[in-house]
Scaffold this motif. Structure first.
Motif, PDB file in Angstrom:
ATOM      1  N   GLY A 144       0.803  -1.222   0.000  1.00 35.85           N
ATOM      2  CA  GLY A 144       0.000   0.000   0.000  1.00 35.85           C
ATOM      3  C   GLY A 144       0.833   1.266   0.000  1.00 35.85           C
ATOM      4  O   GLY A 144       2.066   1.238   0.013  1.00 35.85           O
ATOM      5  N   ARG A 146       2.767   4.197   1.315  1.00 37.95           N
ATOM      6  CA  ARG A 146       3.518   4.613   2.505  1.00 37.95           C
ATOM      7  C   ARG A 146       4.866   5.159   2.029  1.00 37.95           C
ATOM      8  O   ARG A 146       5.297   4.877   0.904  1.00 37.95           O
ATOM      9  CB  ARG A 146       3.704   3.481   3.510  1.00 37.95           C
ATOM     10  CG  ARG A 146       4.446   2.271   2.985  1.00 37.95           C
ATOM     11  CD  ARG A 146       4.640   1.212   4.084  1.00 37.95           C
ATOM     12  NE  ARG A 146       3.365   0.726   4.576  1.00 37.95           N
ATOM     13  CZ  ARG A 146       2.761  -0.351   4.100  1.00 37.95           C
ATOM     14  NH1 ARG A 146       3.313  -1.026   3.095  1.00 37.95           N
ATOM     15  NH2 ARG A 146       1.613  -0.736   4.588  1.00 37.95           N
ATOM     16  N   ASN A 171      -3.058  -2.231  -4.982  1.00 34.26           N
ATOM     17  CA  ASN A 171      -3.614  -1.919  -3.671  1.00 34.26           C
ATOM     18  C   ASN A 171      -4.356  -0.603  -3.784  1.00 34.26           C
ATOM     19  O   ASN A 171      -3.783   0.422  -4.190  1.00 34.26           O
ATOM     20  CB  ASN A 171      -2.498  -1.840  -2.626  1.00 34.26           C
ATOM     21  CG  ASN A 171      -3.016  -1.610  -1.218  1.00 34.26           C
ATOM     22  OD1 ASN A 171      -3.566  -0.554  -0.915  1.00 34.26           O
ATOM     23  ND2 ASN A 171      -2.848  -2.596  -0.341  1.00 34.26           N
ATOM     24  N   SER A 173      -5.262   1.610  -1.788  1.00 35.34           N
ATOM     25  CA  SER A 173      -4.898   2.752  -0.940  1.00 35.34           C
ATOM     26  C   SER A 173      -4.165   3.840  -1.711  1.00 35.34           C
ATOM     27  O   SER A 173      -4.215   5.015  -1.332  1.00 35.34           O
ATOM     28  CB  SER A 173      -4.032   2.286   0.241  1.00 35.34           C
ATOM     29  OG  SER A 173      -2.766   1.835  -0.187  1.00 35.34           O
ATOM     30  N   TRP A 174      -3.507   3.473  -2.807  1.00 36.12           N
ATOM     31  CA  TRP A 174      -2.790   4.471  -3.596  1.00 36.12           C
ATOM     32  C   TRP A 174      -3.739   5.495  -4.215  1.00 36.12           C
ATOM     33  O   TRP A 174      -3.337   6.609  -4.583  1.00 36.12           O
ATOM     34  CB  TRP A 174      -1.969   3.795  -4.690  1.00 36.12           C
ATOM     35  CG  TRP A 174      -0.812   2.998  -4.166  1.00 36.12           C
ATOM     36  CD1 TRP A 174      -0.830   1.674  -3.812  1.00 36.12           C
ATOM     37  CD2 TRP A 174       0.516   3.463  -3.913  1.00 36.12           C
ATOM     38  NE1 TRP A 174       0.407   1.285  -3.356  1.00 36.12           N
ATOM     39  CE2 TRP A 174       1.256   2.362  -3.419  1.00 36.12           C
ATOM     40  CE3 TRP A 174       1.159   4.695  -4.068  1.00 36.12           C
ATOM     41  CZ2 TRP A 174       2.608   2.463  -3.073  1.00 36.12           C
ATOM     42  CZ3 TRP A 174       2.500   4.799  -3.725  1.00 36.12           C
ATOM     43  CH2 TRP A 174       3.204   3.701  -3.237  1.00 36.12           C
ATOM     44  N   ASP A 176      -7.173   5.954  -2.909  1.00 35.34           N
ATOM     45  CA  ASP A 176      -8.303   6.256  -2.020  1.00 35.34           C
ATOM     46  C   ASP A 176      -8.335   7.746  -1.696  1.00 35.34           C
ATOM     47  O   ASP A 176      -7.348   8.292  -1.198  1.00 35.34           O
ATOM     48  CB  ASP A 176      -8.191   5.469  -0.710  1.00 35.34           C
ATOM     49  CG  ASP A 176      -8.626   4.021  -0.848  1.00 35.34           C
ATOM     50  OD1 ASP A 176      -9.290   3.713  -1.849  1.00 35.34           O
ATOM     51  OD2 ASP A 176      -8.294   3.206   0.044  1.00 35.34           O
ATOM     52  N   ASN A 179      -5.490  10.411  -1.565  1.00 37.66           N
ATOM     53  CA  ASN A 179      -4.271   9.683  -1.935  1.00 37.66           C
ATOM     54  C   ASN A 179      -4.058   9.654  -3.445  1.00 37.66           C
ATOM     55  O   ASN A 179      -2.921   9.553  -3.912  1.00 37.66           O
ATOM     56  CB  ASN A 179      -4.319   8.245  -1.414  1.00 37.66           C
ATOM     57  CG  ASN A 179      -4.125   8.159   0.080  1.00 37.66           C
ATOM     58  OD1 ASN A 179      -3.870   9.169   0.730  1.00 37.66           O
ATOM     59  ND2 ASN A 179      -4.248   6.957   0.627  1.00 37.66           N
TER      60      ASN A 179
END
Length: 290
Positions: A144, A146, A171, A173-174, A176, A179
């Motif tokens: 994800g 970070r 993933n 999250s990249w 969302d 982001n």
């Protein structure tokens, strides 16, 4: 508008060989690659994810294809943090372990460094022939957004230079919320090409079909299909999706818009089951030509 190159993510899949797409005269690997290269200007090599290539193999690829043909190479699983079969690692670098699969942290640092060196060196024949395109780094679903992972993108770019890595996330999250802007801004700041994807939605590995050029020289789009068996461990169930002409027609203006933002846009059909990818790629080329 920049150049758009359309190809597929395989030319050797067994179901493709059984489909009848190749003429009967293409009855060996050399003839099949030559036939493929007459139909499409570019191909993505998937096998290099499962095991690093030998220099002798890449030399044959270079010799068996026309002057301006391009190979994109998928990075070896060890270099993207995926579990890697011990048997896939160079024999003299294999760790002494009972594990079947290992990760980078399971190797001595010098062995990990040597894998990087040998992987990139094996591509020299393609570089010398002017036939190496991008190196595809496709990261695992648990990878994800970070800071440490962003730093690794920069590390990969530095290790590969002057070769061109491109980056595919698995993933959500990249992308969302806020982001998405953060991810695209980071890639643009460092001139790193994002791999845009069309894939099933609603899974942990799902990434939205964002089309954005984050580098001035290259954009890559990969079509994974919309199989309702995306979580299947059977690779043909997972990617066995035949795009309709309507679906591909809807993508044509998006690809043209992407090509307006960068010098080269590469498009790969990764729905590699029977001849779906090849027929869909041919249709897409026709639609882009209209």
């Amino acid at each position: 508008m920049g150049e758009i190159q359309v190809g597929t993510a395989s030319w050797t899949d067994k179901t493709l060989l059984d489909s009848g797409w190749y003429p009967q005269t293409a009855d060996n690997p050399e003839k099949r690659l030559a036939y493929y290269a007459k139909q499409f200007p570019v191909v993505e090599v998937d096998a290099t994810y499962y095991g690093p290539p030998a220099e002798q193999t890449t030399r044959l690829w270079a010799e068996r294809t026309p002057e301006h043909f391009t190979f994109n190479i998928k990075a070896f699983s060890m270099l993207t943090g995926h579990p890697t079969k011990v048997s896939a690692i160079y024999k003299d670098l294999r760790p002494d372990t009972d594990k079947k699969n290992v990760y980078p942290g399971d190797l001595p640092p010098q062995a990990y460094e040597e894998i990087w060196t040998r992987f990139l060196s094996a591509l020299d024949p393609l570089v010398e022939a002017g036939k190496l395109g991008a190196l595809l780094f496709q990261f695992p679903p648990w990878w994800g957004i970070r800071r440490s992972n962003k730093d690794y993108l920069l590390e990969v770019a530095a290790r590969c230079r002057p070769l061109r890595p491109v980056f595919e996330f698995r993933n959500a999250s990249w992308f969302d919320g806020d982001n998405a802007g953060e991810t695209l801004d980071f890639l643009r700041k460092h001139n790193l090409p994002l791999v845009c994807v069309d894939m099933p939605q609603g899974h942990k590995s799902s990434v939205p079909p964002i089309t954005a050029a984050t580098a001035d020289d290259l954009a890559v789009v990969r079509f994974h299909g919309h199989s309702d068996k995306w979580t299947s461990k059977d690779i043909h169930e997972k990617f066995g999706y035949n795009y309709s002409k309507k679906e591909l027609r809807e993508w044509a203006p998006k690809l043209r818009a992407l090509a307006d933002e960068t010098r080269t846009t590469q498009v790969f059909m990764n729905n590699c089951y029977t001849d779906y990818a090849q027929r869909n790629a041919t249709t897409l080329i026709e639609l882009l030509g209209d």
